[in-house]
Write a protein that holds these residues in place. Sequence first.
Motif, PDB file in Angstrom:
ATOM      1  N   TYR A  29       0.807  -1.212   0.000  1.00  0.00           N
ATOM      2  CA  TYR A  29       0.000   0.000   0.000  1.00  0.00           C
ATOM      3  C   TYR A  29       0.850   1.277   0.000  1.00  0.00           C
ATOM      4  O   TYR A  29       0.357   2.348   0.328  1.00  0.00           O
ATOM      5  N   TYR A  50      -0.027   4.659  -2.683  1.00  0.00           N
ATOM      6  CA  TYR A  50      -1.322   5.341  -2.711  1.00  0.00           C
ATOM      7  C   TYR A  50      -1.149   6.756  -2.172  1.00  0.00           C
ATOM      8  O   TYR A  50      -0.518   6.972  -1.142  1.00  0.00           O
ATOM      9  N   PHE A 109      -3.351   4.108   5.132  1.00  0.00           N
ATOM     10  CA  PHE A 109      -3.461   2.753   5.653  1.00  0.00           C
ATOM     11  C   PHE A 109      -2.776   2.647   7.009  1.00  0.00           C
ATOM     12  O   PHE A 109      -1.730   3.240   7.238  1.00  0.00           O
ATOM     13  N   VAL A 116      -8.422   1.535   6.470  1.00  0.00           N
ATOM     14  CA  VAL A 116      -8.249   2.289   5.224  1.00  0.00           C
ATOM     15  C   VAL A 116      -9.031   3.584   5.352  1.00  0.00           C
ATOM     16  O   VAL A 116     -10.237   3.561   5.624  1.00  0.00           O
ATOM     17  N   VAL A 132      -7.573  -0.777  -4.999  1.00  0.00           N
ATOM     18  CA  VAL A 132      -7.241  -1.109  -3.617  1.00  0.00           C
ATOM     19  C   VAL A 132      -7.927  -2.387  -3.126  1.00  0.00           C
ATOM     20  O   VAL A 132      -7.324  -3.185  -2.396  1.00  0.00           O
ATOM     21  N   GLU A 190      -6.161  -5.421  -4.155  1.00  0.00           N
ATOM     22  CA  GLU A 190      -4.938  -5.574  -3.363  1.00  0.00           C
ATOM     23  C   GLU A 190      -5.254  -6.194  -2.004  1.00  0.00           C
ATOM     24  O   GLU A 190      -4.542  -7.094  -1.532  1.00  0.00           O
TER      25      GLU A 190
END
Length: 277
Positions: A7, A10, A15, A24, A46, A49
Amino acid sequence: MNSTERYSDYEHLAFHRDGHVLTVELNRPDDYNAIHIPLHSELARVFAEIRKDDEVRAVVLTGRGKAFSAGGNVLKGPRPGAGPVLDAFFKDARKIITDLLEVPQPVIAAINGPAVGLGATLALLCDITLMSRTAVISDPHVTVGVVAGDGGLIAWPWLVGMARAKEYLLTGDKLGAAEAERIGLVNRVVEPEQLLDEAQALAARLAGGTVRAIQGTKQALNRIWLDTAHLTLDAALATEKECFASGDHQRAVDVFRAAHAEAKAAKAAKALTEATA
């Protein structure tokens, strides 16, 4: 790949991991977490993921600052016109919804402030929704000239029944937390200062449970929403896309902007009058 690496790229989502719970946050607090094109693109990847992240057993989805998400920002835009950008935008719109519904881990929504449009859809398609007592929720797509095609038509009828879903989706009216809980739109209302703690505690409880049983039960239940998505989502997104391409949305936004500017000017004039009285 560990969660930190997964993550790290982003910009508009934040996160935090605590054990097997991933929190999140929609991270545009200065704009009430409005979903502009870059954030929309991040949302489109996301959830896939998270699905691949074996270290995560439960998720909390919330907004940073005063809002969960104000949805699309009709005052600032930008709004994609007809062409490749619009095509890509609506391809991502479909992916956001289906990816969220296919996340095996339980997802808890912590609605900390206004949840509007796609913001409301994201919250309502989570597995359990906790809502701040001071928050409001609405899906006002029709008030800005577009079809409520981004997933609200999946969530609302299943949560509150077709009659109430039609009332709120056709009018765009907003609901306070107490009313949203009363009609079954959200699971429960929580005091603002306790919201995130309660959401994370619930997520931790689920993360500490029997993983295969919990995830399997969730996935079986979500087949109902996925079947609804396959039945309705493409047609709804296609008609919503037409609203953008035809100029209907832009014309409605122009009217909205004019009304907003008029109200702002009237407020300023009143303040000036009171200050000089």
